[in-house]
Each structure stands twice: as C-alpha cells, then as structure tokens.
Design a protein around this motif. Structure first.
Motif, PDB file in Angstrom:
ATOM      1  N   THR A   1       0.903  -1.101   0.031  1.00 46.93           N
ATOM      2  CA  THR A   1      -0.031   0.037  -0.143  1.00 46.93           C
ATOM      3  C   THR A   1       1.104   1.272   0.069  1.00 46.93           C
ATOM      4  O   THR A   1       0.604   2.211  -0.838  1.00 46.93           O
ATOM      5  N   GLN A   2       1.947   1.134   0.694  1.00 44.69           N
ATOM      6  CA  GLN A   2       2.703   2.373   0.827  1.00 44.69           C
ATOM      7  C   GLN A   2       3.392   2.620  -0.535  1.00 44.69           C
ATOM      8  O   GLN A   2       3.541   3.759  -0.869  1.00 44.69           O
TER       9      GLN A   2
ATOM     10  N   MET B   1       0.959   6.935  -6.756  1.00 38.53           N
ATOM     11  CA  MET B   1      -0.117   7.758  -6.939  1.00 38.53           C
ATOM     12  C   MET B   1       0.295   9.346  -6.712  1.00 38.53           C
ATOM     13  O   MET B   1       0.036  10.130  -7.605  1.00 38.53           O
ATOM     14  N   ALA B   2       1.224   9.468  -5.814  1.00 37.79           N
ATOM     15  CA  ALA B   2       1.661  10.792  -5.385  1.00 37.79           C
ATOM     16  C   ALA B   2       2.458  11.343  -6.595  1.00 37.79           C
ATOM     17  O   ALA B   2       2.561  12.606  -6.920  1.00 37.79           O
ATOM     18  N   ARG B   3       3.326  10.288  -7.042  1.00 41.42           N
ATOM     19  CA  ARG B   3       4.256  10.749  -8.064  1.00 41.42           C
ATOM     20  C   ARG B   3       3.550  11.106  -9.348  1.00 41.42           C
ATOM     21  O   ARG B   3       4.010  12.022 -10.129  1.00 41.42           O
ATOM     22  N   THR B   4       2.672  10.171  -9.913  1.00 40.05           N
ATOM     23  CA  THR B   4       1.891  10.461 -11.050  1.00 40.05           C
ATOM     24  C   THR B   4       1.117  11.688 -10.827  1.00 40.05           C
ATOM     25  O   THR B   4       0.971  12.507 -11.900  1.00 40.05           O
ATOM     26  N   LEU B   5       0.391  11.781  -9.893  1.00 46.37           N
ATOM     27  CA  LEU B   5      -0.439  13.019  -9.778  1.00 46.37           C
ATOM     28  C   LEU B   5       0.538  14.256  -9.578  1.00 46.37           C
ATOM     29  O   LEU B   5       0.312  15.518 -10.644  1.00 46.37           O
TER      30      LEU B   5
ATOM     31  N   ASP C   1       0.342  13.083 -14.635  1.00 47.58           N
ATOM     32  CA  ASP C   1       0.337  11.930 -15.653  1.00 47.58           C
ATOM     33  C   ASP C   1      -1.204  11.285 -14.995  1.00 47.58           C
ATOM     34  O   ASP C   1      -1.227  10.397 -14.308  1.00 47.58           O
ATOM     35  N   ILE C   2      -2.223  11.955 -15.484  1.00 49.22           N
ATOM     36  CA  ILE C   2      -3.729  11.295 -15.020  1.00 49.22           C
ATOM     37  C   ILE C   2      -3.820   9.932 -15.327  1.00 49.22           C
ATOM     38  O   ILE C   2      -4.330   9.116 -14.586  1.00 49.22           O
ATOM     39  N   GLU C   3      -3.386   9.309 -16.585  1.00 53.09           N
ATOM     40  CA  GLU C   3      -3.577   8.094 -16.800  1.00 53.09           C
ATOM     41  C   GLU C   3      -2.722   7.083 -15.887  1.00 53.09           C
ATOM     42  O   GLU C   3      -3.064   6.012 -15.583  1.00 53.09           O
ATOM     43  N   GLY C   4      -1.617   7.615 -15.546  1.00 52.11           N
ATOM     44  CA  GLY C   4      -0.930   6.748 -14.845  1.00 52.11           C
ATOM     45  C   GLY C   4      -1.334   6.925 -13.637  1.00 52.11           C
ATOM     46  O   GLY C   4      -1.421   5.747 -12.811  1.00 52.11           O
ATOM     47  N   TRP C   5      -1.869   7.977 -12.837  1.00 48.19           N
ATOM     48  CA  TRP C   5      -2.546   7.958 -11.573  1.00 48.19           C
ATOM     49  C   TRP C   5      -3.793   6.915 -11.471  1.00 48.19           C
ATOM     50  O   TRP C   5      -4.171   6.066 -10.649  1.00 48.19           O
ATOM     51  N   LEU C   6      -4.485   7.110 -12.746  1.00 42.86           N
ATOM     52  CA  LEU C   6      -5.815   6.136 -12.624  1.00 42.86           C
ATOM     53  C   LEU C   6      -5.250   4.711 -12.718  1.00 42.86           C
ATOM     54  O   LEU C   6      -5.780   3.899 -11.824  1.00 42.86           O
TER      55      LEU C   6
ATOM     56  N   ALA D   1      -2.573   3.306 -11.182  1.00 44.21           N
ATOM     57  CA  ALA D   1      -2.455   3.004  -9.862  1.00 44.21           C
ATOM     58  C   ALA D   1      -3.692   2.789  -8.868  1.00 44.21           C
ATOM     59  O   ALA D   1      -3.860   2.113  -8.020  1.00 44.21           O
ATOM     60  N   PHE D   2      -4.537   3.983  -9.250  1.00 40.67           N
ATOM     61  CA  PHE D   2      -5.818   3.965  -8.280  1.00 40.67           C
ATOM     62  C   PHE D   2      -6.614   2.859  -8.355  1.00 40.67           C
ATOM     63  O   PHE D   2      -7.017   2.506  -7.234  1.00 40.67           O
ATOM     64  N   VAL D   3      -6.754   2.342  -9.437  1.00 39.34           N
ATOM     65  CA  VAL D   3      -7.578   1.141  -9.572  1.00 39.34           C
ATOM     66  C   VAL D   3      -7.028  -0.184  -8.682  1.00 39.34           C
ATOM     67  O   VAL D   3      -7.659  -1.327  -8.601  1.00 39.34           O
TER      68      VAL D   3
END
Length: 271
Positions: free
Chosen positions: A133-134, A140-144, A148-153, A155-157
């Motif tokens: 989780t960490q 998520m912090a790095r991509t945001l 990088d929205i697609e990268g964040w998404l 990771a998020f899912v």
C-alpha cells in the motif's frame, strides 16, 4: 445507476453540495470513498430505499459537489446537510474516506447520528504500514505531481483487487465505474490548488465516546493493519462489532453486494 440530473443541491456555507435523496423511512446516509462519488453505492441505494430514506452525498470536492474555497471539515458538511433535511439522527454508512467522515461526524455531532457502519476505514489517524500500500500511495503521489492522469488512474484502480489479486480477477464493470468516477473528480481540480481540508483530531483517543451501535464491515483481502485497526475500533467503541466478507478487498459493496447488503440490512434491523 443514478445520474447527476437526479441529484439535489444544498447551498452550504461554501458552495453547493449535491446529494441523492430517495426512499422513505428512517434515514441512512451513504458516504463514499475518496476520489469517487455517490455512484459507488449503486448496488445499495435501491435495496436500502425499499425500507429507508437514503441520502447519498457527493462529498465536497468530489462528483457534482463544490470544491472548497475556505477551510472546511467533511463532518461539518454532513451535519449541515442533516440539519437542512431535518434528517437526524441518521445511520451513517461510510466506505474508506467515507468511513472516516462517519466516525468524525459521530464524535463531533453525536446528537445527529443513530449508528455507524465503516468499511475499509478505522479512524482519521490510521496510516497504512504495509509495503504494498505504501508503494501504491507513493506511485499515486508521483504520477499526480507529474500531471500523469492516466498513470494515476492505473495506480488508483489497483486498490480494487488489492495486493493478492490482479485486475483480471475483478469484474471489469466495477473497475470501469471506479475509474470513471475518479476521472470525473480529478477533472474538478487543478494542479497546485490549495488544500483547505481541516482534519478532526484525536479521533481514536476519543473512540470510546462512541456510544451508538457501530459495525466495521471489511473485505478479508484488506491489508492486515487495516483489519487490525478496524477491529480495534470495534472493540473500543462501547457498542461495536466487526464483520469480514471473504475474498474481496476495498470495495466489498461492489464486488459482493448481496452479502454486503444482507449484513448491512441485518445491522439496520437491530436498531
């Protein structure tokens, strides 16, 4: 599934808050997880509305609700909405971030809360300590930060299946729903905007003050520290208990709605 056109707006002290209000009976307020909106409760809303007044809020900064432009606490928003609707005391059912909002609200406004159900949550001070989780939070912090929205998404899912499953192990409709809601909430915000959120403090130290019935309802594939924190909350609250739904992680209400709805209905019938 509910759509935005069915939502009602409440003019708060800082912009409009959107919510669905359906059904009749004792009020149940559904509080969604972070980055999504009230549609995360699509499998619960029609079932609950058969016997209850269901209020499903788009939390400030999410979905169709206004972003913050001044300091705020989500618990204050929930209390203001309940008073506006003359709907308290209500049962608060919260998923992840929504679970924190539920416990914050019962601590700050006990007169407005009849019972609490938390899922994928403990209290506001909880922090994940497991490496998986960490690492996901760091990605998520790095991509945001990089825009990088697609990268964040992507990771998020990952939190939907969790550490021990793959995306292929999960209903693809559930993944698409979570991703669609998150994309919509991200679109409401701009890089570098000020974070006006004010946390409620000392929540676990005050957990023994929770005297209303409290149920922690979690997926068995949640990280061990999350499950331990939820159990600790259930045993610390004066009238708490815990339930586990095996084989699912952070979104048991979407992955195993029949079991989730049955446990929730049994809890509501005890009130």
């Amino acid at each position: 599934m509910t759509v935005a056109s069915e939502l009602t707006r409440f003019t708060s002290a800082d912009g409009d808050l959107a919510y669905l209000d359906t059904g009749t009976g004792d009020p149940v307020v559904l509080l969604h997880s972070g980055y999504v909106d009230h549609r995360v409760w699509r499998e619960q809303i029609p079932v609950l509305a058969a016997d209850h007044r269901v209020i499903a809020l788009d939390v400030r900064g999410h979905g169709a609700s206004a972003n913050a432009s001044m300091p705020f606490r989500w618990a204050d928003d929930v209390a203001a909405l309940l008073r506006h609707l003359d709907a308290g005391p209500a049962v608060l059912v919260g998923l992840s971030m929504g679970g924190l909002i539920a416990t914050n609200t019962v601590l700050e406004y006990p007169e407005l809360v009849r019972a609490v159900v938390t899922c994928g949550a403990a209290t506001g001070e909880f922090q994940y300590t497991d490496p998986w989780t960490q690492a996901l939070q760091a990605e998520m912090a790095r991509t945001l930060a990089a825009g990088d929205i697609e990268g964040w998404l992507a990771a998020f899912v990952q939190v939907v299946p969790g550490e021990h499953r793959s995306l292929d192990d999960v209903d693809q409709d559930v993944l698409h729903l979570v991703q669609d809601m998150a994309r919509g909430t991200l679109a409401k915000h701009t890089p570098g905007e000020k974070d006006w959120f004010v946390p409620v403090t000392d929540t676990f130290a005050r957990a023994a003050e929770i005297t209303v019935p409290l149920l922690t309802l979690n997926g068995g594939l949640e990280p061990a520290d999350m499950l331990a924190a939820a159990e600790r909350l259930a045993t610390t609250a004066r009238n708490g208990r815990s339930e586990i739904i095996s084989g699912v992680g952070h979104y048991p209400n979407l992955e195993k709605p029949e079991i989730y709805n049955r446990i929730l209905a049994e809890f509501l019938h005890t009130l």
